[in-house]
Design a protein around this motif. Structure first.
Motif, PDB file in Angstrom:
ATOM      1  N   LYS A  82      30.312 131.171 -16.669  1.00  0.00           N
ATOM      2  CA  LYS A  82      31.703 131.389 -16.276  1.00  0.00           C
ATOM      3  C   LYS A  82      32.019 130.652 -14.989  1.00  0.00           C
ATOM      4  O   LYS A  82      33.105 130.085 -14.824  1.00  0.00           O
ATOM      5  CB  LYS A  82      31.971 132.891 -16.101  1.00  0.00           C
ATOM      6  N   LEU A  83      31.081 130.663 -14.064  1.00  0.00           N
ATOM      7  CA  LEU A  83      31.308 129.963 -12.805  1.00  0.00           C
ATOM      8  C   LEU A  83      31.286 128.461 -13.008  1.00  0.00           C
ATOM      9  O   LEU A  83      32.026 127.721 -12.356  1.00  0.00           O
ATOM     10  CB  LEU A  83      30.245 130.382 -11.792  1.00  0.00           C
ATOM     11  N   ARG A  84      30.466 127.957 -13.914  1.00  0.00           N
ATOM     12  CA  ARG A  84      30.410 126.528 -14.183  1.00  0.00           C
ATOM     13  C   ARG A  84      31.730 126.042 -14.780  1.00  0.00           C
ATOM     14  O   ARG A  84      32.186 124.941 -14.480  1.00  0.00           O
ATOM     15  CB  ARG A  84      29.251 126.219 -15.136  1.00  0.00           C
ATOM     16  N   ASN A  85      32.354 126.860 -15.627  1.00  0.00           N
ATOM     17  CA  ASN A  85      33.621 126.471 -16.237  1.00  0.00           C
ATOM     18  C   ASN A  85      34.753 126.405 -15.222  1.00  0.00           C
ATOM     19  O   ASN A  85      35.781 125.761 -15.474  1.00  0.00           O
ATOM     20  CB  ASN A  85      33.988 127.450 -17.350  1.00  0.00           C
ATOM     21  N   LEU A  86      34.591 127.074 -14.079  1.00  0.00           N
ATOM     22  CA  LEU A  86      35.637 127.062 -13.054  1.00  0.00           C
ATOM     23  C   LEU A  86      35.598 125.803 -12.192  1.00  0.00           C
ATOM     24  O   LEU A  86      36.502 125.604 -11.379  1.00  0.00           O
ATOM     25  CB  LEU A  86      35.496 128.299 -12.151  1.00  0.00           C
ATOM     26  N   ASP A  87      34.573 124.983 -12.349  1.00  0.00           N
ATOM     27  CA  ASP A  87      34.407 123.756 -11.560  1.00  0.00           C
ATOM     28  C   ASP A  87      34.505 124.069 -10.059  1.00  0.00           C
ATOM     29  O   ASP A  87      35.393 123.586  -9.363  1.00  0.00           O
ATOM     30  CB  ASP A  87      35.471 122.722 -11.965  1.00  0.00           C
ATOM     31  N   PRO A  88      33.585 124.887  -9.529  1.00  0.00           N
ATOM     32  CA  PRO A  88      33.687 125.313  -8.123  1.00  0.00           C
ATOM     33  C   PRO A  88      33.286 124.208  -7.149  1.00  0.00           C
ATOM     34  O   PRO A  88      32.600 123.253  -7.502  1.00  0.00           O
ATOM     35  CB  PRO A  88      32.706 126.487  -8.057  1.00  0.00           C
ATOM     36  N   PHE A  89      33.716 124.385  -5.908  1.00  0.00           N
ATOM     37  CA  PHE A  89      33.335 123.480  -4.821  1.00  0.00           C
ATOM     38  C   PHE A  89      33.346 124.269  -3.523  1.00  0.00           C
ATOM     39  O   PHE A  89      33.915 125.363  -3.440  1.00  0.00           O
ATOM     40  CB  PHE A  89      34.272 122.270  -4.741  1.00  0.00           C
ATOM     41  N   LEU A  90      32.734 123.713  -2.501  1.00  0.00           N
ATOM     42  CA  LEU A  90      32.689 124.331  -1.176  1.00  0.00           C
ATOM     43  C   LEU A  90      33.699 123.651  -0.273  1.00  0.00           C
ATOM     44  O   LEU A  90      33.722 122.417  -0.157  1.00  0.00           O
ATOM     45  CB  LEU A  90      31.282 124.212  -0.581  1.00  0.00           C
ATOM     46  N   ASP A  91      34.542 124.451   0.386  1.00  0.00           N
ATOM     47  CA  ASP A  91      35.514 123.869   1.301  1.00  0.00           C
ATOM     48  C   ASP A  91      34.877 123.656   2.671  1.00  0.00           C
ATOM     49  O   ASP A  91      33.670 123.863   2.870  1.00  0.00           O
ATOM     50  CB  ASP A  91      36.759 124.761   1.389  1.00  0.00           C
ATOM     51  N   ASP A  92      35.681 123.233   3.641  1.00  0.00           N
ATOM     52  CA  ASP A  92      35.156 122.930   4.967  1.00  0.00           C
ATOM     53  C   ASP A  92      34.689 124.167   5.726  1.00  0.00           C
ATOM     54  O   ASP A  92      33.970 124.059   6.720  1.00  0.00           O
ATOM     55  CB  ASP A  92      36.219 122.192   5.786  1.00  0.00           C
ATOM     56  N   LYS A  93      35.073 125.378   5.250  1.00  0.00           N
ATOM     57  CA  LYS A  93      34.633 126.617   5.892  1.00  0.00           C
ATOM     58  C   LYS A  93      33.445 127.250   5.174  1.00  0.00           C
ATOM     59  O   LYS A  93      33.010 128.337   5.539  1.00  0.00           O
ATOM     60  CB  LYS A  93      35.793 127.613   5.947  1.00  0.00           C
ATOM     61  N   GLY A  94      32.956 126.592   4.152  1.00  0.00           N
ATOM     62  CA  GLY A  94      31.806 127.107   3.423  1.00  0.00           C
ATOM     63  C   GLY A  94      32.144 128.108   2.347  1.00  0.00           C
ATOM     64  O   GLY A  94      31.243 128.767   1.821  1.00  0.00           O
ATOM     65  N   LEU A  95      33.432 128.254   1.969  1.00  0.00           N
ATOM     66  CA  LEU A  95      33.839 129.186   0.937  1.00  0.00           C
ATOM     67  C   LEU A  95      33.805 128.503  -0.424  1.00  0.00           C
ATOM     68  O   LEU A  95      34.141 127.323  -0.556  1.00  0.00           O
ATOM     69  CB  LEU A  95      35.238 129.726   1.206  1.00  0.00           C
ATOM     70  N   LEU A  96      33.443 129.254  -1.421  1.00  0.00           N
ATOM     71  CA  LEU A  96      33.389 128.762  -2.792  1.00  0.00           C
ATOM     72  C   LEU A  96      34.772 128.928  -3.414  1.00  0.00           C
ATOM     73  O   LEU A  96      35.299 130.038  -3.507  1.00  0.00           O
ATOM     74  CB  LEU A  96      32.342 129.557  -3.576  1.00  0.00           C
ATOM     75  N   ARG A  97      35.353 127.805  -3.839  1.00  0.00           N
ATOM     76  CA  ARG A  97      36.705 127.801  -4.382  1.00  0.00           C
ATOM     77  C   ARG A  97      36.741 127.133  -5.750  1.00  0.00           C
ATOM     78  O   ARG A  97      35.790 126.431  -6.147  1.00  0.00           O
ATOM     79  CB  ARG A  97      37.680 127.071  -3.449  1.00  0.00           C
ATOM     80  N   ILE A  98      37.844 127.354  -6.466  1.00  0.00           N
ATOM     81  CA  ILE A  98      38.069 126.715  -7.761  1.00  0.00           C
ATOM     82  C   ILE A  98      38.768 125.376  -7.546  1.00  0.00           C
ATOM     83  O   ILE A  98      39.743 125.292  -6.789  1.00  0.00           O
ATOM     84  CB  ILE A  98      38.916 127.627  -8.662  1.00  0.00           C
ATOM     85  N   ARG A  99      38.269 124.349  -8.220  1.00  0.00           N
ATOM     86  CA  ARG A  99      38.922 123.045  -8.088  1.00  0.00           C
ATOM     87  C   ARG A  99      40.229 123.028  -8.860  1.00  0.00           C
ATOM     88  O   ARG A  99      41.262 122.627  -8.340  1.00  0.00           O
ATOM     89  CB  ARG A  99      37.983 121.942  -8.583  1.00  0.00           C
ATOM     90  N   GLY A 100      40.201 123.449 -10.111  1.00  0.00           N
ATOM     91  CA  GLY A 100      41.423 123.557 -10.903  1.00  0.00           C
ATOM     92  C   GLY A 100      42.085 122.229 -11.194  1.00  0.00           C
ATOM     93  O   GLY A 100      41.550 121.152 -10.936  1.00  0.00           O
ATOM     94  N   ARG A 101      43.312 122.308 -11.730  1.00  0.00           N
ATOM     95  CA  ARG A 101      44.075 121.119 -12.132  1.00  0.00           C
ATOM     96  C   ARG A 101      45.394 120.995 -11.367  1.00  0.00           C
ATOM     97  O   ARG A 101      46.271 120.234 -11.758  1.00  0.00           O
ATOM     98  CB  ARG A 101      44.367 121.185 -13.634  1.00  0.00           C
ATOM     99  N   LEU A 102      45.543 121.762 -10.291  1.00  0.00           N
ATOM    100  CA  LEU A 102      46.797 121.754  -9.533  1.00  0.00           C
ATOM    101  C   LEU A 102      46.649 121.024  -8.203  1.00  0.00           C
ATOM    102  O   LEU A 102      47.314 121.346  -7.227  1.00  0.00           O
ATOM    103  CB  LEU A 102      47.261 123.197  -9.279  1.00  0.00           C
ATOM    104  N   GLU A 103      45.785 120.028  -8.176  1.00  0.00           N
ATOM    105  CA  GLU A 103      45.501 119.324  -6.929  1.00  0.00           C
ATOM    106  C   GLU A 103      46.746 118.693  -6.320  1.00  0.00           C
ATOM    107  O   GLU A 103      46.940 118.710  -5.101  1.00  0.00           O
ATOM    108  CB  GLU A 103      44.439 118.252  -7.196  1.00  0.00           C
TER     109      GLU A 103
END
Length: 264
Positions: A82-103
């Motif tokens: 489930k987490l792999r399907n969300l395409d996660p990434f780490l932001d500059d504060k070290g939080l795990l976020r969703i990349r998504g399609r609304l860039e």
């Protein structure tokens, strides 16, 4: 990060209190390190925001330690489909976020890339706080509101659980006590002419200085009205002249008013 959690979340029922306690803990750590410049007073907004950031960071590193390590090493996420399907990434504060399609959509950063929150006590506290903030809204409304900032794993299941445990919602949605309805009196259901079973009562209009004596048939629900000048006994006796048109009833119902009892 330490293996032990920063705050024991099971001791609290409100996310706001958890964040205040976390802010005090972080302030205590800061005051111990900087004894010459101690901070006092209630936590300010910046401290609350930093406490939320620190708490979410601790929770993510506790649950998604392997995934975060893989992302830091620029490797594929080992498990959690489930987490792999969300395409996660780490932001500059070290939080795990969703990349998504609304860039490139015209939204704020938190809405385009919501923070991933694992299922657990902190997720329930967030849902419970939002549920109360929205005046005990339903599951879909709570989910839609939270997803502007957070992406909680299995949020719908947790939201249903939290709302089901809400005492106010249980009281509001509970069914009233239903007393079994007694059967109608035999006079009300047997075949009879109109006004053979009659009930009467007064309707008072003080502003008009007049009264209405209402006669109702107990079987066919017909209504007969007689205008009277007052609630006195003589006026009531004059109004009972309706029997000249409707015939004398065999069964009469009335309240305990003295004027009506004369007829009954």
């Amino acid at each position: 990060m330490p293996d032990n959690p920063l705050i024991d979340l099971d001791r609290y029922s409100k996310s706001s209190k958890v964040l205040r306690v976390t802010a005090y803990v972080l302030r205590f750590i800061t005051n111990c390190r900087n004894s010459n410049n101690k901070v006092a007073g209630p936590p300010i907004t910046e401290e609350i925001d930093f406490a939320k950031l620190k708490l979410i960071n601790c929770i993510q590193r506790e649950v998604f330690s392997a995934e975060i390590k893989a992302l830091l090493g620029k490797k594929a996420i080992p498990h959690w489909p489930k987490l792999r399907n969300l395409d996660p990434f780490l932001d500059d504060k070290g939080l795990l976020r969703i990349r998504g399609r609304l860039e490139f959509f015209n939204l704020n950063y938190d809405t385009k890339h919501p923070v991933i929150i694992p299922k657990g006590q902190f997720a329930k506290l967030l849902i419970r706080s939002q549920h109360r903030f929205l005046k005990h809204a339903g599951v879909d409304t709570v989910i839609s509101s939270l997803r502007s900032n957070f992406w909680i794993i299995v949020m719908r299941r947790l939201a249903k659980t939290v709302i089901k445990e809400c005492l106010s919602c249980c009281w509001h949605d509970s069914k009233p006590c239903s007393q079994p309805v007694a059967p109608l009196p035999k006079e009300r259901v047997r075949s009879s002419p109109p006004f053979d079973v009659t009930g009467l009562d007064y309707a008072d209009y003080p502003s008009k200085k007049c009264c209405v004596l209402l006669f109702t048939s107990g079987v066919v629900r017909a209504v007969h009205l007689e205008l009277t000048e007052s609630l006195s006994l003589p006026d009531c006796l004059l109004a009972i002249r309706f029997v000249a048109r409707r015939s004398l009833p065999s069964v009469k119902y009335s309240d305990n008013a003295k004027t009506c009892n004369c007829y009954v």
